[in-house]
Design an enzyme around this catalytic site. Structure first.
Site, PDB file in Angstrom:
ATOM      1  N   ASP A 163     -10.045  -7.226 -47.156  1.00  0.00           N
ATOM      2  CA  ASP A 163      -9.761  -8.654 -47.039  1.00  0.00           C
ATOM      3  C   ASP A 163      -9.278  -8.912 -45.628  1.00  0.00           C
ATOM      4  O   ASP A 163      -8.723  -8.029 -44.976  1.00  0.00           O
ATOM      5  CB  ASP A 163      -8.685  -9.098 -48.036  1.00  0.00           C
ATOM      6  CG  ASP A 163      -7.285  -8.790 -47.509  1.00  0.00           C
ATOM      7  OD1 ASP A 163      -6.642  -9.722 -46.982  1.00  0.00           O
ATOM      8  OD2 ASP A 163      -6.848  -7.624 -47.585  1.00  0.00           O
TER       9      ASP A 163
ATOM     10  N   ASP B 207      -1.824 -10.302 -53.505  1.00  0.00           N
ATOM     11  CA  ASP B 207      -0.901  -9.387 -52.844  1.00  0.00           C
ATOM     12  C   ASP B 207       0.497  -9.605 -53.421  1.00  0.00           C
ATOM     13  O   ASP B 207       0.739 -10.551 -54.157  1.00  0.00           O
ATOM     14  CB  ASP B 207      -0.936  -9.554 -51.327  1.00  0.00           C
ATOM     15  CG  ASP B 207      -0.535 -10.944 -50.877  1.00  0.00           C
ATOM     16  OD1 ASP B 207      -0.035 -11.717 -51.712  1.00  0.00           O
ATOM     17  OD2 ASP B 207      -0.720 -11.263 -49.697  1.00  0.00           O
TER      18      ASP B 207
END
EC number: 2.4.2.29
Length: 375
Positions: free
Chosen positions: A270, A90
């Site tokens: 996720d 991320d």
């Protein structure tokens, strides 16, 4: 490198194959979260044994510790952590915006104090891309502002969500420009924002499509909003995502959320839920959830889930797992984590098979019936 093949659809559900620099991923897929370059309580060997195809690393935390200079000496995160399959990182945006009073947002980026030692730091689209280039993650996420559900104790207004989303779009362009300037050979995903407002989500998606990212993610869900709002936005945005690119729903969620996401056209998920809940003794099974600390399990000779083939279910009873949890043994957290991640990954495998065989709706009905039955 990224190549996405859409192999089969069943309604909005999609069965695909995603080729990245470190391997091929069968979708839909769940990605275990390895915040600091480690999936908590799991070794890379164990992740391979439960057939994890891709894991997630956290740019923000890895930048703070051990630092880019250390990871650069290993040529990237794969070598550093001993994992040779794909990694998604991320951008660090969500973590920075979670710092609250410790950060100041400007058009250029975010100024904040390190939560570790108080150092003054700055994170921007360009810095995030530079960090992720060193990490050499297979999938890089654009730097964005995760629009909060609540501002000052009330839901964000249309104007607040629009301002945040449009800045994320400008940052998307800067992320893409820096990604290309760095000559990053991996894939870059854009992130759809816009809060709980469908028209803002549409505007965000249109802006991202102009930039031609390798894949598209939905951000800003599961951030405190009511479940019905999350589902409304998901069901609106999911089917509108570009059909020729992978779709990623960030930070979501429960087994029911994964099934709903796949039904809305999502390919990748996720969430820390399976690992965090495992350490707290909350276990997911085909027939509902088990809170292993409860006294009812102290002499229960059954495995957690008789339909599960994970190491924990093949070798240990609920009574033993109850005992490990009650005594705080590390093995308890490890076995619980193995089971929960195996359950999530097996759920994704079953959905892939159901889509391939054109029986996804039948699968969804059976899934909900089984989960409601109780363990």
């Amino acid at each position: 490198m990224l190549n996405f093949k859409l192999l089969k659809t069943d309604g909005n559900a999609r069965r695909g194959q995603l080729t990245l620099n470190h391997g091929v991923i069968e979708t839909p897929i769940f990605m275990p979260v390895g915040t600091y370059g480690s999936v908590k309580a799991m070794s890379p060997l164990e992740l391979n044994e439960i057939d994890a195809q891709i894991i997630l690393g956290n740019t923000f935390h890895l930048w703070l510790r051990p630092g880019n200079d250390i990871i650069a000496k290993f040529g990237g995160l794969h070598e550093f952590m001993g994992w040779n399959k794909p990694i998604l990182t991320d951008s660090g945006g969500f973590q920075v915006f979670s710092l609250g009073e410790m950060r100041k947002i400007t058009e250029e980026g975010v100024h904040f104090s390190s939560p570790i030692n108080g150092d003054k730091l700055f994170l921007s689209p360009e810095v995030s891309m530079q960090i992720q280039r060193v990490l050499n993650s297979d999938i890089v996420m654009q730097f964005d502002e995760c629009t909060p559900y609540e501002i000052d104790g009330r839901p964000a207004t249309t104007e607040e969500a629009a301002k945040s989303m449009r800045m994320s779009l400008r940052w998307a362009k800067r992320s893409m420009d820096e990604f290309n300037r760095e000559e990053n050979p991996n894939a870059l995903f854009g992130i759809v924002q816009g809060g709980m407002f469908e028209n803002l989500r549409d505007e965000s998606l249109a802006g991202l499509e102009e930039l031609n990212f390798h894949g598209v993610a939905i951000g800003g869900l599961s951030v405190g909003e009511p479940k019905e709002d999350m589902m409304r936005v998901l069901e609106h945005v999911g089917p509108r995502l570009p059909a020729n690119k992978p779709h990623y729903l960030m930070g979501v969620g429960t087994p029911e959320d994964l099934v709903a996401g796949v039904a809305s056209g999502i390919d990748m998920f996720d969430c820390v839920m399976p690992t965090r809940n495992a350490r707290n003794g909350w276990l997911f099974t085909r027939f509902g959830d088990i809170k292993i600390k409860n006294a009812r399990y102290k002499d229960d000779k059954k495995p957690l889930d008789e339909s599960c083939s994970c190491y924990a279910c093949r070798n240990f009873s609920r009574a033993y797992l109850h005992h490990l949890h009650r005594t705080g043994e590390i093995l308890g957290a490890r076995l619980n984590t193995i089971h929960n991640l195996h359950y999530y990954l097996d759920l994704m495998r079953e959905m892939r098979e159901a889509i391939s065989e054109g029986r996804f709706q039948l699968f969804v009905s059976q899934f909900h019936a089984d989960r409601a039955r109780g363990s």
